[in-house]
Write an enzyme that holds these catalytic residues in place. Structure first.
Site, mmCIF file in Angstrom:
data_model
loop_
_atom_site.group_PDB
_atom_site.id
_atom_site.type_symbol
_atom_site.label_atom_id
_atom_site.label_comp_id
_atom_site.label_asym_id
_atom_site.label_seq_id
_atom_site.Cartn_x
_atom_site.Cartn_y
_atom_site.Cartn_z
ATOM 1 N N ARG A 103 0.877 -1.188 0.000
ATOM 2 C CA ARG A 103 0.000 0.000 0.000
ATOM 3 C C ARG A 103 0.900 1.219 0.000
ATOM 4 O O ARG A 103 1.685 1.407 0.942
ATOM 5 C CB ARG A 103 -0.911 -0.019 1.223
ATOM 6 C CG ARG A 103 -1.535 1.328 1.482
ATOM 7 C CD ARG A 103 -2.688 1.283 2.423
ATOM 8 N NE ARG A 103 -3.834 0.669 1.792
ATOM 9 C CZ ARG A 103 -5.064 0.693 2.309
ATOM 10 N NH1 ARG A 103 -5.281 1.276 3.480
ATOM 11 N NH2 ARG A 103 -6.062 0.121 1.681
ATOM 12 N N HIS A 130 -7.101 1.178 -6.682
ATOM 13 C CA HIS A 130 -7.299 0.233 -5.566
ATOM 14 C C HIS A 130 -7.923 -1.043 -6.143
ATOM 15 O O HIS A 130 -9.101 -1.310 -5.949
ATOM 16 C CB HIS A 130 -8.206 0.889 -4.519
ATOM 17 C CG HIS A 130 -8.176 0.255 -3.161
ATOM 18 N ND1 HIS A 130 -7.412 -0.864 -2.862
ATOM 19 C CD2 HIS A 130 -8.819 0.585 -2.006
ATOM 20 C CE1 HIS A 130 -7.596 -1.189 -1.583
ATOM 21 N NE2 HIS A 130 -8.434 -0.326 -1.045
ATOM 22 N N GLN A 133 -9.824 -3.662 -3.945
ATOM 23 C CA GLN A 133 -11.144 -3.168 -3.541
ATOM 24 C C GLN A 133 -12.139 -3.404 -4.674
ATOM 25 O O GLN A 133 -13.257 -3.872 -4.449
ATOM 26 C CB GLN A 133 -11.044 -1.670 -3.213
ATOM 27 C CG GLN A 133 -12.348 -1.067 -2.733
ATOM 28 C CD GLN A 133 -12.749 -1.584 -1.359
ATOM 29 O OE1 GLN A 133 -11.958 -1.581 -0.434
ATOM 30 N NE2 GLN A 133 -13.988 -2.049 -1.230
ATOM 31 N N ASP A 225 -17.158 7.349 -1.499
ATOM 32 C CA ASP A 225 -15.932 7.147 -0.719
ATOM 33 C C ASP A 225 -15.603 8.473 -0.041
ATOM 34 O O ASP A 225 -16.225 9.507 -0.340
ATOM 35 C CB ASP A 225 -14.794 6.693 -1.661
ATOM 36 C CG ASP A 225 -13.479 6.424 -0.926
ATOM 37 O OD1 ASP A 225 -13.502 6.211 0.304
ATOM 38 O OD2 ASP A 225 -12.402 6.433 -1.592
ATOM 39 N N CYS A 265 -16.207 1.811 0.234
ATOM 40 C CA CYS A 265 -15.080 0.917 0.506
ATOM 41 C C CYS A 265 -14.704 0.903 1.989
ATOM 42 O O CYS A 265 -14.036 -0.020 2.441
ATOM 43 C CB CYS A 265 -13.877 1.334 -0.329
ATOM 44 S SG CYS A 265 -13.333 3.020 0.023
ATOM 45 N N ARG A 293 -13.546 -8.516 0.643
ATOM 46 C CA ARG A 293 -12.128 -8.248 0.406
ATOM 47 C C ARG A 293 -11.327 -9.546 0.580
ATOM 48 O O ARG A 293 -10.467 -9.888 -0.224
ATOM 49 C CB ARG A 293 -11.602 -7.177 1.378
ATOM 50 C CG ARG A 293 -12.091 -5.765 1.131
ATOM 51 C CD ARG A 293 -11.523 -5.184 -0.156
ATOM 52 N NE ARG A 293 -10.079 -5.155 -0.180
ATOM 53 C CZ ARG A 293 -9.315 -4.196 0.354
ATOM 54 N NH1 ARG A 293 -9.890 -3.156 0.913
ATOM 55 N NH2 ARG A 293 -7.993 -4.237 0.290
HETATM 56 N N1 CP Z 1 -11.139 -0.217 2.059
HETATM 57 C C1 CP Z 1 -9.883 -0.288 2.524
HETATM 58 O O1 CP Z 1 -8.917 -0.444 1.789
HETATM 59 O O2 CP Z 1 -9.780 -0.201 3.881
HETATM 60 P P1 CP Z 1 -8.424 -0.051 4.717
HETATM 61 O O3 CP Z 1 -7.863 1.306 4.372
HETATM 62 O O4 CP Z 1 -8.845 -0.143 6.145
HETATM 63 O O5 CP Z 1 -7.491 -1.139 4.314
HETATM 64 N N1 NVA Z 2 -9.774 6.852 -1.181
HETATM 65 C C1 NVA Z 2 -9.411 6.364 0.116
HETATM 66 C C2 NVA Z 2 -9.619 4.893 0.201
HETATM 67 C C3 NVA Z 2 -9.314 4.275 1.532
HETATM 68 C C4 NVA Z 2 -9.471 2.793 1.528
HETATM 69 C C5 NVA Z 2 -7.960 6.726 0.408
HETATM 70 O O1 NVA Z 2 -7.115 6.597 -0.484
HETATM 71 O O2 NVA Z 2 -7.677 7.158 1.527
#
Ligand code: CP
Ligand code: NVA
Length: 308
Positions: A103, A130, A133, A225, A265, A293
């Site tokens: 990530r 993502h 997701q 989101d 998400c 997920r």
């Molecule tokens: N939706 C998602 O990716 O959640 P987290 O940021 O908690 O991993």
């Molecule tokens: N768009 C959000 C998604 C979190 C899972 C972010 O990048 O923070």
């Protein structure tokens, strides 16, 4: 050649559908107590530059269910690209473990990891997209409607990483995708170009609609989101003002198809992009998505880390 999972659009639509079907099988096996130890002796390193609940726990559990293990490497621990170059981290991890899930902030960081690692790399969110997701979300829509083809999926809010992957998977699987965002906060040109190409291949449509009510009319899925993604915290006050009219609330959901589902998400900012009434109401698919997920990522992991 080793396989990575950096974007859904890197795979043909047929493969994505195959992985969704595999996710359904693995989910069924899991609830029947029949998880197979296909990852026995395999470890997934989970590299994080940002916080996480779902990504961290769902990948860890996916590995454990399938007989493997996962290692959590926190943002401060390895300092990807700071304490050590991405190329060096990739090559070092390749000597210890059998896969990397990362990530990151800049999308380039995950593509660099994939370039330098001799083991599979899975994108667990970047500033661009993502994809895991999107796999879970497509699985959720597939379970609820039986097919994505011909459905109308509307995203209300920021044209961010989650919106990008959702547009791409919708377009690949034949769903029409509608985006409704404030001026200057829409999908990137790059993301749109990819989306339009995928939509042309499947015969679906991508629409940019300025009016929020117009955007949800006939929607089977309403997705939202956060208005402020990780890394954009300094813009939060401004974003709260810009997005104020883009809340997914009961009034808006009532304008969509009566059987529409609402997706997010998570993490949700209740009272901002979504109300409690909607997040906890009869249309909400939020917690199915979160659970999926784990099931969807098992299929992704089998694709890239399983034996061929
Ligand atoms: N939706 C998602 O990716 O959640 P987290 O940021 O908690 O991993
Ligand atoms: N768009 C959000 C998604 C979190 C899972 C972010 O990048 O923070």
């Amino acid at each position: 050649m080793k396989k990575d999972f950096i974007a859904v659009a890197d795979y043909p639509a047929e493969k994505i559908q195959e992985l969704l079907d595999l996710a359904v099988t693995l989910k069924t096996e899991h609830f029947a107590g029949g998880n197979k130890p296909i990852f026995k002796g395999k470890v997934l390193a989970m590299v994080f530059q940002k916080p996480s609940l779902r990504t961290r726990v769902s990948f860890d559990m996916a590995m454990r269910h399938l007989g493997g293990d996962a290692l959590y490497l926190s943002p401060s621990e390895i300092g990807l690209g700071k304490r050590e170059s991405i190329a060096d981290v990739a090559r070092v991890l390749s000597g210890y473990v059998q896969g990397i899930m990362a990530r990151v902030f800049a999308h380039d960081h995950v593509t660099q990891l994939a370039k330098w690692a001799s083991i599979p790399v899975v994108n667990g969110l970047s500033d661009y997209n993502h994809p895991c997701q999107a796999m879970a979300d497509a699985l959720t829509v597939y379970e609820k409607f039986g097919n994505l083809k011909g459905l109308n999926i509307t995203f209300i809010g920021d044209g961010n990483n989650v919106a990008t992957s959702m547009m791409h998977i919708s377009a690949m699987l034949g769903a029409n995708f509608t985006m409704n965002s404030p001026e200057g906060y829409g999908l990137s040109e790059q993301a749109l170009q990819v989306g339009k190409k995928l939509a042309a291949q499947s015969g679906s449509e991508i629409r940019i609609v300025k009016d929020t009510v117009e955007a949800v009319k006939q929607a089977n899925v309403i997705y939202t989101d956060t208005w402020t993604s990780m890394g954009q915290e300094a813009e939060e006050a401004e974003r709260l003002k810009v997005f104020a009219q883009y809340q997914v609330n009961a009034d808006l959901v009532n304008k969509a198809d009566p059987k529409a589902i609402v997706m997010h998400c998570l993490p949700a900012h209740r009272g901002q992009e979504i109300t409690d009434e909607v997040a906890d109401g009869p249309h909400s698919a939020l917690f199915d998505q979160a659970e999926n997920r784990m099931h969807a990522q098992k299929a992704v992991l089998v694709e890239v880390m399983g034996e061929n």
